[in-house]
Design a protein around this motif. Structure first.
Motif, short mmCIF file in Angstrom:
data_model
loop_
_atom_site.label_atom_id
_atom_site.label_comp_id
_atom_site.label_asym_id
_atom_site.label_seq_id
_atom_site.Cartn_x
_atom_site.Cartn_y
_atom_site.Cartn_z
N GLY A 32 87.72 -28.12 19.79
CA GLY A 32 89.27 -27.36 19.81
C GLY A 32 88.97 -26.32 19.94
N PRO A 33 90.19 -24.82 19.54
CA PRO A 33 90.38 -24.00 20.21
C PRO A 33 89.76 -23.05 19.85
CG PRO A 33 91.46 -24.94 18.24
CD PRO A 33 90.90 -26.15 18.47
N SER A 68 89.09 -26.77 26.49
CA SER A 68 88.89 -28.14 25.89
C SER A 68 89.10 -29.64 25.53
CB SER A 68 88.21 -27.34 24.31
OG SER A 68 89.38 -26.69 23.63
N GLU A 128 93.79 -33.97 21.92
CA GLU A 128 94.19 -32.79 22.83
C GLU A 128 93.81 -32.02 23.26
OE1 GLU A 128 94.12 -31.16 18.63
OE2 GLU A 128 95.93 -32.40 18.12
N TYR A 160 93.44 -27.89 25.17
CA TYR A 160 93.66 -26.51 24.19
C TYR A 160 93.16 -26.09 25.94
CZ TYR A 160 93.59 -28.17 19.66
OH TYR A 160 93.90 -28.88 18.67
N LYS A 170 96.71 -20.25 24.29
CA LYS A 170 97.82 -21.37 24.00
C LYS A 170 97.76 -21.28 22.56
CE LYS A 170 99.96 -21.49 28.87
NZ LYS A 170 101.64 -21.33 28.70
N ASP A 171 99.09 -21.21 21.99
CA ASP A 171 98.84 -21.42 20.86
C ASP A 171 98.98 -23.08 19.86
OD1 ASP A 171 98.45 -19.16 19.56
OD2 ASP A 171 100.97 -19.10 19.68
N GLN A 172 99.50 -23.98 20.98
CA GLN A 172 99.72 -25.20 21.11
C GLN A 172 98.70 -26.62 21.98
OE1 GLN A 172 101.04 -26.73 17.59
NE2 GLN A 172 101.46 -24.67 17.53
N PRO A 173 97.76 -27.42 21.15
CA PRO A 173 97.92 -28.26 22.49
C PRO A 173 98.14 -28.81 23.35
CG PRO A 173 97.29 -28.94 20.04
CD PRO A 173 97.83 -27.75 20.40
#
Length: 480
Positions: free
Chosen positions: A345-346, A367, A375, A377, A381-384
């Motif tokens: 993830g992030p 990722s 999702e 990432y 970028k805050d949102q996937p």
């Protein structure tokens, strides 16, 4: 008609490469053929009631015995077939019996070389082949004619270069060295590119062309030239593809990679993607995997596994370690990926970017996290990104991620299998692999050895009183 005995024999043949030899009632060899799968190929002669070709009908009617010679590969079968036909001169073999050989592509040994097709390897120059499949040869020749503007004529090219260019130059299919319109170095560079393609080094050629395309598009703004190189790359992919992708249904991965470039906002098409994953057993025996996809397909010759030891389940430290190992030794001449894919993830993405930045590298990295929906990432970028199930770009990312995971898990299992085969006897001072093997062969198991007396153990050649005591003390301490 074939006898039942003959058909039963054919059914017993292996599905392996080889050469089959057919004989008539007098024992004379009447036909020699090669096969990728012997049983399937030979049985095809007896599955039909009749053939449109009178020659085949007559052949099957006359066959009374068949023998086979197994080979390791289809190529070996091809060579053996040609040798047997020239030696035995079977009646029903027409082409090779008349000394007709499979064609080669020849790069002539001239100041401005030509590319020709020949069936005889004589004279100077570079010979590439032989080409068994005519379709493959024709595709290569069409590709060479379209994108490699080399001369077709055989006239001597010597100064002064005062000839008038022919029509091939007018339509862009010859650089016209006879008219002095290109230098020898410029011409030989194109010959070198053509040879790379013919020798099966398509990936190297594509990488070279990719750099030229990016230079044309981004540095010189020569968009027409860049488009021509792009078309050449696409054609090379089609001709040079070894096998179709098992996961992506599109015959040509070029649109898929272009879509991935657009979705991720990459500056260049991701010709080379590297995927990374971590596998461990409750924090121990950590293994990292690197998989490489080139032109949208896995290149397993470039896969790497990294045995990292015990990281206590800290995947971040393990990820940092494998990235440092991979890129700390990267030279300027090494081909770097156009995209790095991290399984996670992030947080994993941010950690990976920091490791790369500390090494002075700026490689596009994303990722892919698996949850209720995939999702993606991206840096900054805050949102996937949540791509739909039908997205080819997502399927490509999934294919890289899943392959990295598969390779990491399989590498970890292989390490565990090797450790299980290792006995702690080998860790006892004075007992190496050979002596441990001898002990186990004689006494059956470590438990049986632990029950022995010193005298019984000393009966083994090479084991004295001191070593026997060390072995038994080690085993009785419960270290095995």
């Amino acid at each position: 008609m074939a006898e039942e005995r003959l058909i039963n024999y054919v059914k017993s043949l292996p599905e392996r490469p080889g050469v089959y030899i057919m004989r008539d009632q007098d024992g004379q060899v009447i036909y020699v053929g090669k096969a990728k799968a012997l049983r399937r190929r030979v049985m095809s002669y007896f599955r039909h009631g009749g053939f449109a070709s009178p020659r085949l009908r007559k052949l099957v009617e006359m066959v009374r015995d068949i023998s086979v010679v197994r080979t390791a590969t289809e190529a070996e079968a091809l060579i053996l077939e040609a040798r047997l036909i020239r030696q035995l001169q079977p009646f029903f073999n027409v082409e090779l019996k008349m000394s007709e050989r499979y064609p080669y592509i020849r790069v002539t040994e001239e100041k401005f070389p030509r590319i020709t097709v020949t069936r005889v390897k004589s004279g100077g120059g570079l010979f590439i082949g032989p080409y068994v499949r005519v379709r493959e040869l024709r595709e290569l020749l069409r590709l060479l004619d379209r994108f490699f503007p080399l001369r077709k004529c055989s006239i001597p090219i010597e100064p002064p270069y005062d000839r008038r260019p022919c029509v091939y130059h007018s339509i862009g299919k010859c650089l016209a060295p006879c008219a002095g319109l290109c230098s020898q170095g410029e011409y030989l560079q194109i010959v070198s590119d053509a040879v790379m393609l013919l020798q099966g080094r398509g990936a190297d050629l594509v990488e070279r062309l990719r750099r030229k395309m990016e230079d044309a598009a981004y540095n010189r703004l020569a968009f027409e030239e860049a488009a021509q190189i792009r078309d050449m790359i696409r054609a090379i992919w089609r001709v040079g593809r070894q096998s179709p992708s098992a996961h992506v249904g599109d015959e040509d991965n070029f649109p898929l990679l272009c879509s991935l470039q657009d979705i991720l906002g990459l500056k260049v098409i991701p010709w080379r993607i590297e995927g990374y994953d971590i596998s461990h057993l409750k924090g121990t025996s950590t293994v990292a995997s690197k998989v490489v996809f080139e032109q949208g397909r896995p290149n397993k010759s470039l896969y790497r596994r990294y045995n990292l030891g015990d990281f206590g389940g800290d995947d971040f430290r393990a990820l940092g370690e494998v990235l440092r190992r991979r890129f700390s030794r990267a030279s300027e001449d090494e081909v770097l990926p156009n995209l790095i894919l991290i399984d996670g993830g992030p947080v994993q993405l941010e950690f990976s970017l920091k490791v790369l930045s500390d090494m002075g590298l700026s490689i596009p990295t994303v990722s892919l996290a698996k949850g209720e929906e995939e999702e993606v990432y991206l840096p900054g970028k805050d949102q996937p990104l949540r791509l739909g199930e039908g997205s080819l770009a997502l399927r490509m990312l999934q294919m890289v991620r899943d392959e990295a995971h598969r390779f990491a898990v399989s590498s970890h299992r292989e390490n565990r299998r090797l450790r299980m085969r290792h006995t702690r006897l080998e860790e006892i001072p004075g007992v190496g692999p050979n002596r441990a093997s001898q002990l186990l062969s004689r006494f059956g198991s470590v438990k049986n050895i632990a029950r022995l007396s010193e005298e019984e153990l000393m009966a083994m050649p090479g084991i004295g009183k001191k070593l026997a005591r060390i072995i038994l003390e080690h085993l009785k301490e419960g270290k095995d």
